[in-house]
Design a protein around this motif. Structure first.
Motif, PDB file in Angstrom:
ATOM      1  N   LEU A   1      13.686 -57.284-118.467  1.00  0.00           N
ATOM      2  CA  LEU A   1      14.179 -58.617-118.815  1.00  0.00           C
ATOM      3  C   LEU A   1      15.118 -59.151-117.749  1.00  0.00           C
ATOM      4  O   LEU A   1      15.065 -60.333-117.405  1.00  0.00           O
ATOM      5  N   PHE A   2      15.983 -58.296-117.225  1.00  0.00           N
ATOM      6  CA  PHE A   2      16.947 -58.701-116.211  1.00  0.00           C
ATOM      7  C   PHE A   2      16.245 -59.243-114.970  1.00  0.00           C
ATOM      8  O   PHE A   2      16.730 -60.174-114.330  1.00  0.00           O
ATOM      9  N   VAL A   3      15.090 -58.682-114.637  1.00  0.00           N
ATOM     10  CA  VAL A   3      14.343 -59.119-113.456  1.00  0.00           C
ATOM     11  C   VAL A   3      13.406 -60.276-113.791  1.00  0.00           C
ATOM     12  O   VAL A   3      13.311 -61.254-113.044  1.00  0.00           O
ATOM     13  N   SER A   4      12.713 -60.197-114.924  1.00  0.00           N
ATOM     14  CA  SER A   4      11.653 -61.165-115.193  1.00  0.00           C
ATOM     15  C   SER A   4      12.164 -62.529-115.649  1.00  0.00           C
ATOM     16  O   SER A   4      11.533 -63.540-115.364  1.00  0.00           O
ATOM     17  N   ILE A   5      13.284 -62.585-116.357  1.00  0.00           N
ATOM     18  CA  ILE A   5      13.774 -63.884-116.825  1.00  0.00           C
ATOM     19  C   ILE A   5      14.152 -64.796-115.657  1.00  0.00           C
ATOM     20  O   ILE A   5      13.704 -65.946-115.616  1.00  0.00           O
ATOM     21  N   PRO A   6      14.953 -64.344-114.677  1.00  0.00           N
ATOM     22  CA  PRO A   6      15.236 -65.229-113.545  1.00  0.00           C
ATOM     23  C   PRO A   6      13.982 -65.603-112.751  1.00  0.00           C
ATOM     24  O   PRO A   6      13.856 -66.748-112.286  1.00  0.00           O
ATOM     25  N   MET A   7      13.054 -64.648-112.611  1.00  0.00           N
ATOM     26  CA  MET A   7      11.817 -64.963-111.889  1.00  0.00           C
ATOM     27  C   MET A   7      11.008 -66.014-112.646  1.00  0.00           C
ATOM     28  O   MET A   7      10.418 -66.918-112.043  1.00  0.00           O
ATOM     29  N   GLY A   8      10.965 -65.889-113.962  1.00  0.00           N
ATOM     30  CA  GLY A   8      10.251 -66.871-114.775  1.00  0.00           C
ATOM     31  C   GLY A   8      10.893 -68.243-114.699  1.00  0.00           C
ATOM     32  O   GLY A   8      10.201 -69.260-114.631  1.00  0.00           O
ATOM     33  N   ARG A   9      12.210 -68.279-114.722  1.00  0.00           N
ATOM     34  CA  ARG A   9      12.914 -69.558-114.603  1.00  0.00           C
ATOM     35  C   ARG A   9      12.632 -70.201-113.252  1.00  0.00           C
ATOM     36  O   ARG A   9      12.428 -71.414-113.163  1.00  0.00           O
ATOM     37  N   ALA A  10      12.652 -69.400-112.184  1.00  0.00           N
ATOM     38  CA  ALA A  10      12.382 -69.935-110.847  1.00  0.00           C
ATOM     39  C   ALA A  10      10.955 -70.464-110.760  1.00  0.00           C
ATOM     40  O   ALA A  10      10.722 -71.547-110.209  1.00  0.00           O
ATOM     41  N   ALA A  11      10.000 -69.736-111.315  1.00  0.00           N
ATOM     42  CA  ALA A  11       8.608 -70.190-111.286  1.00  0.00           C
ATOM     43  C   ALA A  11       8.444 -71.456-112.113  1.00  0.00           C
ATOM     44  O   ALA A  11       7.734 -72.387-111.705  1.00  0.00           O
ATOM     45  N   SER A  12       9.103 -71.519-113.252  1.00  0.00           N
ATOM     46  CA  SER A  12       9.033 -72.716-114.089  1.00  0.00           C
ATOM     47  C   SER A  12       9.641 -73.903-113.365  1.00  0.00           C
ATOM     48  O   SER A  12       9.106 -75.023-113.421  1.00  0.00           O
ATOM     49  N   HIS A  13      10.747 -73.678-112.667  1.00  0.00           N
ATOM     50  CA  HIS A  13      11.384 -74.765-111.919  1.00  0.00           C
ATOM     51  C   HIS A  13      10.474 -75.251-110.792  1.00  0.00           C
ATOM     52  O   HIS A  13      10.337 -76.462-110.572  1.00  0.00           O
ATOM     53  N   GLN A  14       9.844 -74.321-110.089  1.00  0.00           N
ATOM     54  CA  GLN A  14       8.917 -74.702-109.015  1.00  0.00           C
ATOM     55  C   GLN A  14       7.738 -75.502-109.571  1.00  0.00           C
ATOM     56  O   GLN A  14       7.306 -76.489-108.974  1.00  0.00           O
ATOM     57  N   GLN A  15       7.229 -75.077-110.715  1.00  0.00           N
ATOM     58  CA  GLN A  15       6.123 -75.804-111.334  1.00  0.00           C
ATOM     59  C   GLN A  15       6.575 -77.198-111.746  1.00  0.00           C
ATOM     60  O   GLN A  15       5.851 -78.180-111.566  1.00  0.00           O
ATOM     61  N   PHE A  16       7.771 -77.316-112.298  1.00  0.00           N
ATOM     62  CA  PHE A  16       8.312 -78.619-112.695  1.00  0.00           C
ATOM     63  C   PHE A  16       8.442 -79.531-111.485  1.00  0.00           C
ATOM     64  O   PHE A  16       8.066 -80.711-111.533  1.00  0.00           O
ATOM     65  N   LEU A  17       8.949 -78.989-110.366  1.00  0.00           N
ATOM     66  CA  LEU A  17       9.083 -79.800-109.150  1.00  0.00           C
ATOM     67  C   LEU A  17       7.714 -80.238-108.628  1.00  0.00           C
ATOM     68  O   LEU A  17       7.543 -81.385-108.192  1.00  0.00           O
ATOM     69  N   ALA A  18       6.737 -79.339-108.684  1.00  0.00           N
ATOM     70  CA  ALA A  18       5.393 -79.685-108.218  1.00  0.00           C
ATOM     71  C   ALA A  18       4.783 -80.763-109.104  1.00  0.00           C
ATOM     72  O   ALA A  18       4.128 -81.697-108.606  1.00  0.00           O
ATOM     73  N   GLU A  19       5.002 -80.692-110.407  1.00  0.00           N
ATOM     74  CA  GLU A  19       4.483 -81.717-111.314  1.00  0.00           C
ATOM     75  C   GLU A  19       5.167 -83.051-111.080  1.00  0.00           C
ATOM     76  O   GLU A  19       4.515 -84.106-111.116  1.00  0.00           O
ATOM     77  N   GLN A  20       6.459 -83.041-110.814  1.00  0.00           N
ATOM     78  CA  GLN A  20       7.165 -84.289-110.515  1.00  0.00           C
ATOM     79  C   GLN A  20       6.625 -84.913-109.237  1.00  0.00           C
ATOM     80  O   GLN A  20       6.454 -86.124-109.152  1.00  0.00           O
ATOM     81  N   GLU A  21       6.363 -84.072-108.249  1.00  0.00           N
ATOM     82  CA  GLU A  21       5.864 -84.585-106.973  1.00  0.00           C
ATOM     83  C   GLU A  21       4.489 -85.218-107.134  1.00  0.00           C
ATOM     84  O   GLU A  21       4.221 -86.276-106.579  1.00  0.00           O
ATOM     85  N   THR A  22       3.612 -84.591-107.940  1.00  0.00           N
ATOM     86  CA  THR A  22       2.275 -85.155-108.110  1.00  0.00           C
ATOM     87  C   THR A  22       2.327 -86.428-108.954  1.00  0.00           C
ATOM     88  O   THR A  22       1.543 -87.346-108.722  1.00  0.00           O
TER      89      THR A  22
END
Length: 68
Positions: free
Chosen positions: A43-64
């Motif tokens: 959990l300590f490793v996967s939660i921050p990685m998941g948040r970062a991936a979600s943020h990147q996806q959100f930024l990519a969706e905003q850009e498109t």
């Protein structure tokens, strides 16, 4: 075997069985602790990685949506 030897053998057998039971309980507790530690590390490793991936996806969706 004398009566005392029979009693000693019985006491030793019961003591060995009790020790084996304590050993099983100890290793069960250690195993459960290890599972909890591994789960916490996961959990300590996967939660921050998941948040970062979600943020990147959100930024990519905003850009498109802004350029689409």
């Amino acid at each position: 075997m004398t009566d005392i030897q029979i009693r000693l053998a019985d006491i030793n057998r019961r003591a060995a069985e009790a020790q084996a039971q304590r050993d099983r309980q100890f290793f069960t507790i250690i195993g459960i602790h290890m599972l909890v530690i591994v789960g916490a590390l996961f959990l300590f490793v996967s939660i921050p990685m998941g948040r970062a991936a979600s943020h990147q996806q959100f930024l990519a969706e905003q850009e498109t949506t802004h350029h689409g």
